[in-house]
Structure formats: structure tokens, C-alpha cells
Design a protein around this motif. Structure first.
Motif, PDB file in Angstrom:
ATOM      1  N   LYS A 110      44.768  46.559  37.021  1.00 52.63           N
ATOM      2  CA  LYS A 110      45.496  45.509  37.744  1.00 52.63           C
ATOM      3  C   LYS A 110      44.661  45.000  38.921  1.00 52.63           C
ATOM      4  O   LYS A 110      44.568  43.796  39.146  1.00 52.63           O
ATOM      5  CB  LYS A 110      46.841  46.047  38.234  1.00 52.63           C
ATOM      6  CG  LYS A 110      47.727  44.996  38.843  1.00 52.63           C
ATOM      7  CD  LYS A 110      49.099  45.560  39.186  1.00 52.63           C
ATOM      8  CE  LYS A 110      49.968  44.475  39.775  1.00 52.63           C
ATOM      9  NZ  LYS A 110      51.294  44.960  40.118  1.00 52.63           N
ATOM     10  N   GLN A 111      44.054  45.912  39.676  1.00 47.16           N
ATOM     11  CA  GLN A 111      43.214  45.528  40.810  1.00 47.16           C
ATOM     12  C   GLN A 111      42.020  44.709  40.336  1.00 47.16           C
ATOM     13  O   GLN A 111      41.654  43.710  40.946  1.00 47.16           O
ATOM     14  CB  GLN A 111      42.735  46.763  41.579  1.00 47.16           C
ATOM     15  CG  GLN A 111      43.837  47.500  42.303  1.00 47.16           C
ATOM     16  CD  GLN A 111      44.563  46.624  43.300  1.00 47.16           C
ATOM     17  OE1 GLN A 111      45.691  46.219  43.067  1.00 47.16           O
ATOM     18  NE2 GLN A 111      43.933  46.295  44.385  1.00 47.16           N
ATOM     19  N   SER A 112      41.411  45.116  39.240  1.00 43.19           N
ATOM     20  CA  SER A 112      40.266  44.419  38.675  1.00 43.19           C
ATOM     21  C   SER A 112      40.649  43.011  38.229  1.00 43.19           C
ATOM     22  O   SER A 112      39.913  42.044  38.453  1.00 43.19           O
ATOM     23  CB  SER A 112      39.718  45.226  37.495  1.00 43.19           C
ATOM     24  OG  SER A 112      38.750  44.497  36.798  1.00 43.19           O
ATOM     25  N   PHE A 113      41.817  42.872  37.615  1.00 37.95           N
ATOM     26  CA  PHE A 113      42.303  41.577  37.151  1.00 37.95           C
ATOM     27  C   PHE A 113      42.507  40.626  38.333  1.00 37.95           C
ATOM     28  O   PHE A 113      42.045  39.489  38.322  1.00 37.95           O
ATOM     29  CB  PHE A 113      43.610  41.767  36.370  1.00 37.95           C
ATOM     30  CG  PHE A 113      44.193  40.493  35.844  1.00 37.95           C
ATOM     31  CD1 PHE A 113      43.644  39.873  34.726  1.00 37.95           C
ATOM     32  CD2 PHE A 113      45.286  39.906  36.453  1.00 37.95           C
ATOM     33  CE1 PHE A 113      44.177  38.690  34.231  1.00 37.95           C
ATOM     34  CE2 PHE A 113      45.830  38.727  35.965  1.00 37.95           C
ATOM     35  CZ  PHE A 113      45.271  38.116  34.858  1.00 37.95           C
ATOM     36  N   LYS A 114      43.183  41.107  39.374  1.00 35.74           N
ATOM     37  CA  LYS A 114      43.413  40.291  40.569  1.00 35.74           C
ATOM     38  C   LYS A 114      42.087  39.907  41.224  1.00 35.74           C
ATOM     39  O   LYS A 114      41.884  38.763  41.623  1.00 35.74           O
ATOM     40  CB  LYS A 114      44.266  41.059  41.588  1.00 35.74           C
ATOM     41  CG  LYS A 114      45.717  41.152  41.247  1.00 35.74           C
ATOM     42  CD  LYS A 114      46.425  41.917  42.363  1.00 35.74           C
ATOM     43  CE  LYS A 114      47.884  42.087  42.114  1.00 35.74           C
ATOM     44  NZ  LYS A 114      48.525  42.869  43.192  1.00 35.74           N
ATOM     45  N   LYS A 115      41.209  40.882  41.354  1.00 37.44           N
ATOM     46  CA  LYS A 115      39.902  40.638  41.963  1.00 37.44           C
ATOM     47  C   LYS A 115      39.133  39.592  41.165  1.00 37.44           C
ATOM     48  O   LYS A 115      38.520  38.690  41.725  1.00 37.44           O
ATOM     49  CB  LYS A 115      39.110  41.952  42.012  1.00 37.44           C
ATOM     50  CG  LYS A 115      37.707  41.826  42.531  1.00 37.44           C
ATOM     51  CD  LYS A 115      37.015  43.189  42.471  1.00 37.44           C
ATOM     52  CE  LYS A 115      35.569  43.122  42.857  1.00 37.44           C
ATOM     53  NZ  LYS A 115      34.929  44.440  42.738  1.00 37.44           N
ATOM     54  N   GLU A 125      39.696  32.179  33.890  1.00 38.36           N
ATOM     55  CA  GLU A 125      40.132  31.037  34.697  1.00 38.36           C
ATOM     56  C   GLU A 125      39.455  29.774  34.204  1.00 38.36           C
ATOM     57  O   GLU A 125      38.278  29.794  33.824  1.00 38.36           O
ATOM     58  CB  GLU A 125      39.749  31.232  36.168  1.00 38.36           C
ATOM     59  CG  GLU A 125      40.618  32.199  36.925  1.00 38.36           C
ATOM     60  CD  GLU A 125      42.011  31.678  37.185  1.00 38.36           C
ATOM     61  OE1 GLU A 125      42.169  30.503  37.544  1.00 38.36           O
ATOM     62  OE2 GLU A 125      42.954  32.474  37.021  1.00 38.36           O
ATOM     63  N   TYR A 177      46.357  51.095  37.408  1.00 35.66           N
ATOM     64  CA  TYR A 177      46.175  50.578  38.761  1.00 35.66           C
ATOM     65  C   TYR A 177      44.810  49.899  38.886  1.00 35.66           C
ATOM     66  O   TYR A 177      44.711  48.779  39.395  1.00 35.66           O
ATOM     67  CB  TYR A 177      46.302  51.709  39.791  1.00 35.66           C
ATOM     68  CG  TYR A 177      45.997  51.258  41.196  1.00 35.66           C
ATOM     69  CD1 TYR A 177      46.936  50.541  41.928  1.00 35.66           C
ATOM     70  CD2 TYR A 177      44.757  51.521  41.780  1.00 35.66           C
ATOM     71  CE1 TYR A 177      46.656  50.111  43.210  1.00 35.66           C
ATOM     72  CE2 TYR A 177      44.467  51.089  43.054  1.00 35.66           C
ATOM     73  CZ  TYR A 177      45.416  50.386  43.768  1.00 35.66           C
ATOM     74  OH  TYR A 177      45.132  49.946  45.030  1.00 35.66           O
ATOM     75  N   ALA A 211      39.788  38.853  33.368  1.00 36.74           N
ATOM     76  CA  ALA A 211      40.474  37.714  33.983  1.00 36.74           C
ATOM     77  C   ALA A 211      39.766  36.452  33.506  1.00 36.74           C
ATOM     78  O   ALA A 211      38.536  36.379  33.539  1.00 36.74           O
ATOM     79  CB  ALA A 211      40.407  37.808  35.494  1.00 36.74           C
ATOM     80  N   LYS A 225      40.240  37.147  39.113  1.00 38.57           N
ATOM     81  CA  LYS A 225      40.808  35.795  39.248  1.00 38.57           C
ATOM     82  C   LYS A 225      40.413  35.192  40.595  1.00 38.57           C
ATOM     83  O   LYS A 225      40.006  34.036  40.674  1.00 38.57           O
ATOM     84  CB  LYS A 225      42.328  35.823  39.086  1.00 38.57           C
ATOM     85  CG  LYS A 225      42.765  36.077  37.653  1.00 38.57           C
ATOM     86  CD  LYS A 225      44.240  36.024  37.481  1.00 38.57           C
ATOM     87  CE  LYS A 225      44.815  34.820  36.847  1.00 38.57           C
ATOM     88  NZ  LYS A 225      44.161  34.057  35.869  1.00 38.57           N
ATOM     89  N   LYS A 226      40.520  35.990  41.641  1.00 43.02           N
ATOM     90  CA  LYS A 226      40.192  35.528  42.990  1.00 43.02           C
ATOM     91  C   LYS A 226      38.694  35.204  43.094  1.00 43.02           C
ATOM     92  O   LYS A 226      38.303  34.185  43.658  1.00 43.02           O
ATOM     93  CB  LYS A 226      40.560  36.623  43.991  1.00 43.02           C
ATOM     94  CG  LYS A 226      40.492  36.212  45.432  1.00 43.02           C
ATOM     95  CD  LYS A 226      40.813  37.408  46.313  1.00 43.02           C
ATOM     96  CE  LYS A 226      42.046  37.154  47.116  1.00 43.02           C
ATOM     97  NZ  LYS A 226      42.361  38.247  48.031  1.00 43.02           N
TER      98      LYS A 226
END
Length: 151
Positions: free
Chosen positions: A128-133, A5, A125, A3, A135-136
Motif C-alpha cells: 500500500k505504501q509503495s502504491f501511494k508513493k 498514471e 502495508y 502504480a 502514484k505521488k
């Protein structure tokens, strides 16, 4: 999965927050004080992580790289898996930085060997979870730094 940012903080601020967090984690889990200059490849400590699989799990955290203003990487190893985490300053911009967070997993087989395959669905899965985590987490670091400037 990586991710990336754009953050409105300096490379110094970002890297200091990463190292301060590691120093705090080591103090909290081992009751030992260290200096940022001691965070180098090979440094390791044990900690208990809640909610890993079935309840709490002890992991060994080992620093893989720590290049000031560039990169911090570590591995969290338990009896069942390894999680690799990397924070990297990708670019220094006029008004901030581009920073990345990358996380990958390996599971241990019954004989202690490592497999990076969790099945196609499972791996997608986790990515995707790692990517969201990631970025957050990067945005939370930015918010924390901005809120604590000049204090």
C-alpha cells in the motif's frame, strides 16, 4: 505493487527526466560524471540513504535494465534488505503516456539469505505504501517536466 498514471508528457521527456535524475544522483554521491548512454545493466554505485531503519545506511544501487523510452529498473541493496524499483512506459497516447512505478522488497535473514515474506500484514502495508508513493512520484515527475519545459 504497481502504480500506473496517465501523464501529460512525452515518452522522451519522461525517460530523459529518469536518466537525468540517475546521472545527478551518481554525480552527487560519487563525484563522477556519466552520460545517459552509460546507464546500462551492471552499472552500480554506493550511496547513503537517511532514515533507513536505525539512522543512515549505505546501499549499493545496481542498474538491472535501461531500455530507452521503455523501462528503467534498479535494485538498492543494503546489509538488511533489497528494494527493487522499476519505471516503465506502459503506453504512448496521443496526449501523453501511461507510466508505471513498481517497488518490491526482500529482507535478508540472519544467515544472509533473502526472504520476500514480511508476514501478510507487513507485506500488505508495504504494498500500500509503495502504491501511494508510486502514484505521488509519477505525478511529481510530470509536474517537474511541465514546469521546466522551454526553459
Amino acid at each position: 505493487m504497481k502504480a500506473i498514471e496517465k501523464l501529460n508528457v512525452t515518452a522522451d521527456e519522461f525517460f530523459k527526466e529518469i536518466t537525468d535524475s540517475i546521472i545527478g544522483d551518481i554525480k552527487k554521491t560519487t563525484n563522477k560524471s556519466i552520460h545517459a548512454s552509460q546507464i546500462k545493466p551492471g552499472l552500480n554505485y554506493k550511496k547513503v540513504l537517511p532514515n533507513r531503519f536505525k539512522g543512515n545506511s549505505e546501499v549499493t544501487v545496481r542498474v538491472l535494465s535501461c531500455i530507452p523510452l521503455k523501462e528503467y529498473s534498479s535494485v538498492f541493496e543494503s546489509d538488511v534488505d533489497r528494494t527493487y524499483v522499476t519505471y516503465r512506459i506502459e503506453n504512448i497516447l496521443e496526449d501523453g503516456i501511461e507510466a508505471s512505478y513498481e517497488e518490491s522488497y526482500e529482507t535478508k535473514k540472519g544467515n544472509g539469505t533473502i526472504s520476500s515474506q514480511n508476514g501478510l500484514f507487513g507485506q500488505k502495508y508495504l504494498d500500500k505504501q509503495s502504491f501511494k508513493k508510486g502514484k505521488k512520484l509519477l505525478k511529481k515527475i510530470e509536474d517537474y517536466i511541465i514546469q521546466h519545459r522551454d526553459k
